[in-house]
Design a protein around this motif. Structure first.
Motif, short mmCIF file in Angstrom:
data_model
loop_
_atom_site.label_atom_id
_atom_site.label_comp_id
_atom_site.label_asym_id
_atom_site.label_seq_id
_atom_site.Cartn_x
_atom_site.Cartn_y
_atom_site.Cartn_z
N CYS A 103 0.85 -1.19 0.00
CA CYS A 103 0.00 0.00 0.00
C CYS A 103 0.89 1.23 0.00
CB CYS A 103 -0.92 0.00 1.22
SG CYS A 103 -1.89 1.52 1.34
N CYS A 106 0.08 4.32 2.81
CA CYS A 106 0.59 4.35 4.19
C CYS A 106 1.97 3.70 4.28
CB CYS A 106 -0.39 3.64 5.12
SG CYS A 106 -0.53 1.88 4.79
N CYS A 117 -5.53 3.52 7.77
CA CYS A 117 -5.51 3.56 6.31
C CYS A 117 -6.61 2.65 5.75
CB CYS A 117 -4.15 3.10 5.83
SG CYS A 117 -3.93 3.17 4.06
N CYS A 119 -6.22 0.37 3.69
CA CYS A 119 -5.73 -1.01 3.64
C CYS A 119 -5.95 -1.71 4.99
CB CYS A 119 -4.28 -1.08 3.19
SG CYS A 119 -3.11 -0.42 4.38
ZN LIG Z 1 -2.38 1.59 3.60
#
Ligand SMILES: [Zn+2]
Length: 336
Positions: A103, A106, A117, A119
């Motif tokens: 990701c 972040c 985040c 994710c």
């Molecule tokens: Zn993330």
């Protein structure tokens, strides 16, 4: 006593694992380049030891602090420049060492500016969906459940004598309460006991809530009472064959929202009575919301469960009573 953040710890460990894997991959790439161009390794070693070499100089009194800073910086620049030139000569640049983040938002830490985040929310969603699926052995799909798809045309607009309003208005009220429950989730604390005869839309409505709250990143577990208490009983007697059964049990006690469907269809034994009380009571004390779906009205609850359980339900849950005809039968009549 269960740790309040066991699920979070579990998800955080995924980020630690990601970071470790990334470091290993970067080192592997570095080693490949070192094997190919030993000069790069020499430069990297020189870069890594710059600080140590200069601190010796300062200890020996050969250099002042400001002289140290500027000459150290100059040497570092020189080394980095040389490194880039050597790499370029071999048709490479810094990018060969970079392992992409899973990701980029972040950088695989799970948080941006102190907030979770997307994710992280995805991981929570996957964990919760997986937990529920593993308990039931059936993957539960909430993706198609949406408040927008609730069809009120199945509820009669004629006033129902038992509740004084029409099933249609009543269903609309319950719908609004459930929608508000989702909107305020995390800011206010509430428990719902949704009851009424079979086929009046209780399960669909709660599935909509699961979908909405999972998508918002909350930890939600949805399970039938029968499967839930079978699982807890297996855990209690160490019979569960599921991997990570303890973590799953923690998730049931600890998730942001637990939805117990078909309440009353579990085998009622002295074990389930005490397990149910323990589960409800722990969640109440921790202010974790619970939703119960059931065909049992309050009289049935009193007659089926211990006083401790029924007083918790009647005292700490908002009671939402559905009335109406079985939607499944109506759908059949309408050839839907
Ligand atoms: Zn993330």
């Amino acid at each position: 006593m269960l740790s309040a953040s066991a699920i979070e710890k579990h998800i955080n460990s995924e980020y630690v694992h990601l970071a470790n894997t990334r470091r290993e991959l970067e080192q592997e790439r570095l080693n490949t380049v070192y094997a190919l161009i030993p000069e790069v390794e020499e430069i990297d070693r020189a870069i890594a030891t710059v600080g140590v070499r200069y601190s010796t100089k300062i200890i020996n009194g050969n250099i002042t602090a400001s002289e140290l800073a500027s000459s150290m910086e100059a040497e570092l620049d020189e080394l980095k420049k040389k490194r880039a030139e050597i790499l370029a000569k071999h048709g490479m640049n810094e990018d060969v060492f970079a392992v992409p983040y899973e990701c980029a938002i972040c950088k695989d830490t799970g948080a941006v500016n102190g907030k979770k985040c997307t994710c992280y929310k995805q991981k929570m969603k996957r964990f919760m969906a997986d937990a529920a699926s593993r308990i039931s052995n059936i993957p539960i799909d909430f993706e198609n459940c949406s408040f927008k798809n609730v069809d009120f045309s199945f509820y009669s607009k004629d006033a129902d004598p038992t509740i004084g309003v029409s099933p249609y208005d009543n269903a609309r009220n319950i719908y609004r309460t459930c929608l508000d429950f989702c909107k305020n989730f995390g800011n206010s604390y509430e428990n719902l006991y949704i009851y009424g005869p079979a086929g009046v839309g209780k399960t669909y409505l709660t599935s909509c809530m699961v979908a909405q709250l999972l998508n918002a990143g909350h930890g939600v577990i949805y399970q039938t009472a029968y499967k839930l208490f079978n699982f807890l009983e297996d855990c209690h007697f160490n019979r569960s064959k599921l991997n990570n059964a303890e973590l799953l049990k923690t998730a049931i006690y600890d998730c942001d929202l637990l939805i117990i469907d078909d309440f009353g269809t579990e085998f009622i034994t002295s074990y389930t009575q005490s397990a149910l009380f323990d589960l409800l009571n722990t969640r109440l004390l921790e202010k974790k919301s619970t939703i119960i779906n059931s065909n049992l009205n309050m009289n049935d609850v009193r007659n089926t469960y211990t006083d401790r359980v029924s007083s918790r339900i009647m005292g700490d849950f908002t009671l939402l009573r559905f009335v109406g005809d079985d939607i499944r039968l109506l759908k059949k009549e309408r050839n839907m």
